[in-house]
Design a protein around this motif. Structure first.
Motif, PDB file in Angstrom:
ATOM      1  N   GLN A 142       0.846  -1.181   0.000  1.00 21.66           N
ATOM      2  CA  GLN A 142       0.000   0.000   0.000  1.00 21.66           C
ATOM      3  C   GLN A 142       0.887   1.239   0.000  1.00 21.66           C
ATOM      4  OE1 GLN A 142      -0.253  -1.504   3.527  1.00 21.66           O
ATOM      5  NE2 GLN A 142      -0.508   0.290   4.822  1.00 21.66           N
ATOM      6  N   VAL A 143       0.322   2.338  -0.474  1.00 23.02           N
ATOM      7  CA  VAL A 143       1.072   3.587  -0.559  1.00 23.02           C
ATOM      8  C   VAL A 143       1.291   4.158   0.833  1.00 23.02           C
ATOM      9  CG1 VAL A 143       1.036   5.959  -1.378  1.00 23.02           C
ATOM     10  CG2 VAL A 143       0.235   4.113  -2.874  1.00 23.02           C
ATOM     11  N   GLN A 144       2.525   4.581   1.067  1.00 21.06           N
ATOM     12  CA  GLN A 144       2.850   5.235   2.333  1.00 21.06           C
ATOM     13  C   GLN A 144       3.718   6.451   2.069  1.00 21.06           C
ATOM     14  OE1 GLN A 144       4.555   2.250   5.093  1.00 21.06           O
ATOM     15  NE2 GLN A 144       2.913   2.872   6.468  1.00 21.06           N
ATOM     16  N   LEU A 145       3.363   7.531   2.727  1.00 22.06           N
ATOM     17  CA  LEU A 145       4.189   8.733   2.758  1.00 22.06           C
ATOM     18  C   LEU A 145       4.502   9.006   4.217  1.00 22.06           C
ATOM     19  CD1 LEU A 145       2.198  11.032   0.268  1.00 22.06           C
ATOM     20  CD2 LEU A 145       4.138   9.535  -0.239  1.00 22.06           C
ATOM     21  N   VAL A 146       5.763   9.035   4.554  1.00 17.40           N
ATOM     22  CA  VAL A 146       6.166   9.187   5.949  1.00 17.40           C
ATOM     23  C   VAL A 146       7.059  10.410   6.078  1.00 17.40           C
ATOM     24  CG1 VAL A 146       7.286   8.121   7.918  1.00 17.40           C
ATOM     25  CG2 VAL A 146       6.001   6.702   6.296  1.00 17.40           C
ATOM     26  N   GLU A 147       6.544  11.419   6.793  1.00 18.72           N
ATOM     27  CA  GLU A 147       7.311  12.636   7.011  1.00 18.72           C
ATOM     28  C   GLU A 147       8.179  12.513   8.257  1.00 18.72           C
ATOM     29  OE1 GLU A 147       3.094  14.144   5.750  1.00 18.72           O
ATOM     30  OE2 GLU A 147       3.960  12.583   7.037  1.00 18.72           O
ATOM     31  N   SER A 148       9.271  13.253   8.246  1.00 18.94           N
ATOM     32  CA  SER A 148      10.139  13.343   9.414  1.00 18.94           C
ATOM     33  C   SER A 148      10.922  14.642   9.320  1.00 18.94           C
ATOM     34  CB  SER A 148      11.090  12.143   9.485  1.00 18.94           C
ATOM     35  OG  SER A 148      11.921  12.107   8.342  1.00 18.94           O
ATOM     36  N   GLY A 149      11.580  14.990  10.428  1.00 18.84           N
ATOM     37  CA  GLY A 149      12.456  16.153  10.417  1.00 18.84           C
ATOM     38  C   GLY A 149      11.910  17.391  11.095  1.00 18.84           C
ATOM     39  N   GLY A 150      10.669  17.331  11.554  1.00 18.00           N
ATOM     40  CA  GLY A 150      10.123  18.486  12.247  1.00 18.00           C
ATOM     41  C   GLY A 150      10.772  18.676  13.605  1.00 18.00           C
ATOM     42  N   GLY A 151      10.456  19.809  14.242  1.00 18.39           N
ATOM     43  CA  GLY A 151      11.003  20.074  15.566  1.00 18.39           C
ATOM     44  C   GLY A 151      10.814  21.517  15.962  1.00 18.39           C
ATOM     45  N   LEU A 152      11.523  21.889  17.013  1.00 25.26           N
ATOM     46  CA  LEU A 152      11.478  23.257  17.554  1.00 25.26           C
ATOM     47  C   LEU A 152      12.756  23.983  17.148  1.00 25.26           C
ATOM     48  CD1 LEU A 152      10.303  25.449  19.444  1.00 25.26           C
ATOM     49  CD2 LEU A 152      11.475  24.274  21.326  1.00 25.26           C
ATOM     50  N   VAL A 153      12.594  25.170  16.588  1.00 26.49           N
ATOM     51  CA  VAL A 153      13.742  25.946  16.148  1.00 26.49           C
ATOM     52  C   VAL A 153      13.472  27.420  16.416  1.00 26.49           C
ATOM     53  CG1 VAL A 153      12.857  26.177  13.788  1.00 26.49           C
ATOM     54  CG2 VAL A 153      15.325  26.302  14.198  1.00 26.49           C
ATOM     55  N   GLN A 154      14.515  28.171  16.626  1.00 27.93           N
ATOM     56  CA  GLN A 154      14.365  29.609  16.840  1.00 27.93           C
ATOM     57  C   GLN A 154      14.168  30.330  15.508  1.00 27.93           C
ATOM     58  OE1 GLN A 154      17.811  30.893  19.134  1.00 27.93           O
ATOM     59  NE2 GLN A 154      16.603  30.783  21.017  1.00 27.93           N
ATOM     60  N   ALA A 155      13.538  31.471  15.579  1.00 25.22           N
ATOM     61  CA  ALA A 155      13.357  32.291  14.377  1.00 25.22           C
ATOM     62  C   ALA A 155      14.713  32.564  13.730  1.00 25.22           C
ATOM     63  CB  ALA A 155      12.663  33.594  14.734  1.00 25.22           C
ATOM     64  N   GLY A 156      14.740  32.455  12.408  1.00 29.62           N
ATOM     65  CA  GLY A 156      15.982  32.612  11.671  1.00 29.62           C
ATOM     66  C   GLY A 156      16.714  31.309  11.434  1.00 29.62           C
ATOM     67  N   GLY A 157      16.269  30.254  12.105  1.00 34.11           N
ATOM     68  CA  GLY A 157      16.933  28.959  11.973  1.00 34.11           C
ATOM     69  C   GLY A 157      16.451  28.172  10.771  1.00 34.11           C
ATOM     70  N   SER A 158      16.919  26.927  10.693  1.00 29.02           N
ATOM     71  CA  SER A 158      16.629  26.073   9.540  1.00 29.02           C
ATOM     72  C   SER A 158      16.210  24.684   9.992  1.00 29.02           C
ATOM     73  CB  SER A 158      17.872  25.940   8.648  1.00 29.02           C
ATOM     74  OG  SER A 158      18.290  27.192   8.155  1.00 29.02           O
ATOM     75  N   LEU A 159      15.426  24.043   9.143  1.00 28.12           N
ATOM     76  CA  LEU A 159      15.050  22.646   9.316  1.00 28.12           C
ATOM     77  C   LEU A 159      14.951  22.008   7.933  1.00 28.12           C
ATOM     78  CD1 LEU A 159      12.150  22.624  11.970  1.00 28.12           C
ATOM     79  CD2 LEU A 159      14.426  21.622  12.250  1.00 28.12           C
ATOM     80  N   ARG A 182      -7.216  19.283  -1.989  1.00 24.85           N
ATOM     81  CA  ARG A 182      -8.225  18.275  -2.306  1.00 24.85           C
ATOM     82  C   ARG A 182      -7.876  17.472  -3.552  1.00 24.85           C
ATOM     83  NH1 ARG A 182     -10.936  23.118  -3.907  1.00 24.85           N
ATOM     84  NH2 ARG A 182     -11.417  23.147  -6.139  1.00 24.85           N
ATOM     85  N   ALA A 183      -6.914  17.940  -4.315  1.00 23.74           N
ATOM     86  CA  ALA A 183      -6.498  17.222  -5.518  1.00 23.74           C
ATOM     87  C   ALA A 183      -5.508  16.103  -5.215  1.00 23.74           C
ATOM     88  CB  ALA A 183      -5.879  18.187  -6.524  1.00 23.74           C
ATOM     89  N   TYR A 184      -5.029  16.031  -3.991  1.00 25.28           N
ATOM     90  CA  TYR A 184      -3.992  15.063  -3.644  1.00 25.28           C
ATOM     91  C   TYR A 184      -4.620  13.732  -3.238  1.00 25.28           C
ATOM     92  CZ  TYR A 184      -0.355  18.481  -4.196  1.00 25.28           C
ATOM     93  OH  TYR A 184       0.510  19.388  -4.745  1.00 25.28           O
ATOM     94  N   ASP A 185      -4.019  12.655  -3.775  1.00 32.36           N
ATOM     95  CA  ASP A 185      -4.550  11.312  -3.557  1.00 32.36           C
ATOM     96  C   ASP A 185      -4.011  10.663  -2.295  1.00 32.36           C
ATOM     97  OD1 ASP A 185      -3.888  11.144  -6.989  1.00 32.36           O
ATOM     98  OD2 ASP A 185      -5.907  11.268  -6.142  1.00 32.36           O
ATOM     99  N   TYR A 186      -2.805  10.997  -1.943  1.00 29.94           N
ATOM    100  CA  TYR A 186      -2.149  10.365  -0.803  1.00 29.94           C
ATOM    101  C   TYR A 186      -1.555  11.433   0.111  1.00 29.94           C
ATOM    102  CZ  TYR A 186      -2.294   6.496  -4.123  1.00 29.94           C
ATOM    103  OH  TYR A 186      -2.713   5.550  -5.029  1.00 29.94           O
ATOM    104  N   TRP A 187      -1.576  11.134   1.408  1.00 31.03           N
ATOM    105  CA  TRP A 187      -1.052  12.052   2.423  1.00 31.03           C
ATOM    106  C   TRP A 187      -0.256  11.278   3.454  1.00 31.03           C
ATOM    107  CZ3 TRP A 187      -1.230  17.166   1.836  1.00 31.03           C
ATOM    108  CH2 TRP A 187      -2.214  17.724   1.022  1.00 31.03           C
TER     109      TRP A 187
END
Length: 124
Positions: free
Chosen positions: A1-18, A109-114
């Motif tokens: 089955q189709v899977q999309l798995v996100e990662s990499g989020g978190g807490l960062v200060q303004a001006g920072g990067s992720l 709404r046009a996206y099939d998988y999330w």
């Protein structure tokens, strides 16, 4: 089955990067557009960026243009969202999606998988 798995989020200060990742599996995505959307509490889901898997063409929301970069790694079947110069207003849950609907790539709404989403919090 189709899977999309996100990662990499978190807490960062303004001006920072992720850097967010979206690992895709379960089918071939070469004919798809892969998009990133975000949703903050009390707001509608918002288009962030999309990449056409086959050509690498990219599309961005005006609010992130020049700060965010979407890319893909064919060998790893993974899409990335590099986020720089982050602002508190970028705080949201970020979702990865896939669609074949050419011309509707900015519409959730046009996206099939999330994927399940990953939280990004930017402190001031």
């Amino acid at each position: 089955q189709v899977q999309l798995v996100e990662s990499g989020g978190g807490l960062v200060q303004a001006g920072g990067s992720l850097r967010l990742s979206c690992a895709a599996s379960g089918r071939t995505f070469s004919s798809y557009y892969m998009g990133w959307f975000r949703k903050a509490p009390g707001t509608e889901r918002e288009f962030v960026a999309t990449i056409r898997w086959s050509t690498g063409n990219t599309y961005y929301a005006d609010s992130v243009k020049g700060r965010f970069t979407i890319s893909r790694d064919n060998a790893k079947n993974t899409v990335y969202l590099e986020m720089n110069s982050l602002k508190p207003e970028d705080t949201a849950v970020y979702y990865c999606g896939a669609t074949r609907s050419v011309g509707l790539i900015r519409l959730g709404r046009a996206y099939d998988y999330w994927g399940q989403g990953t939280q990004v919090t930017v402190s001031s």
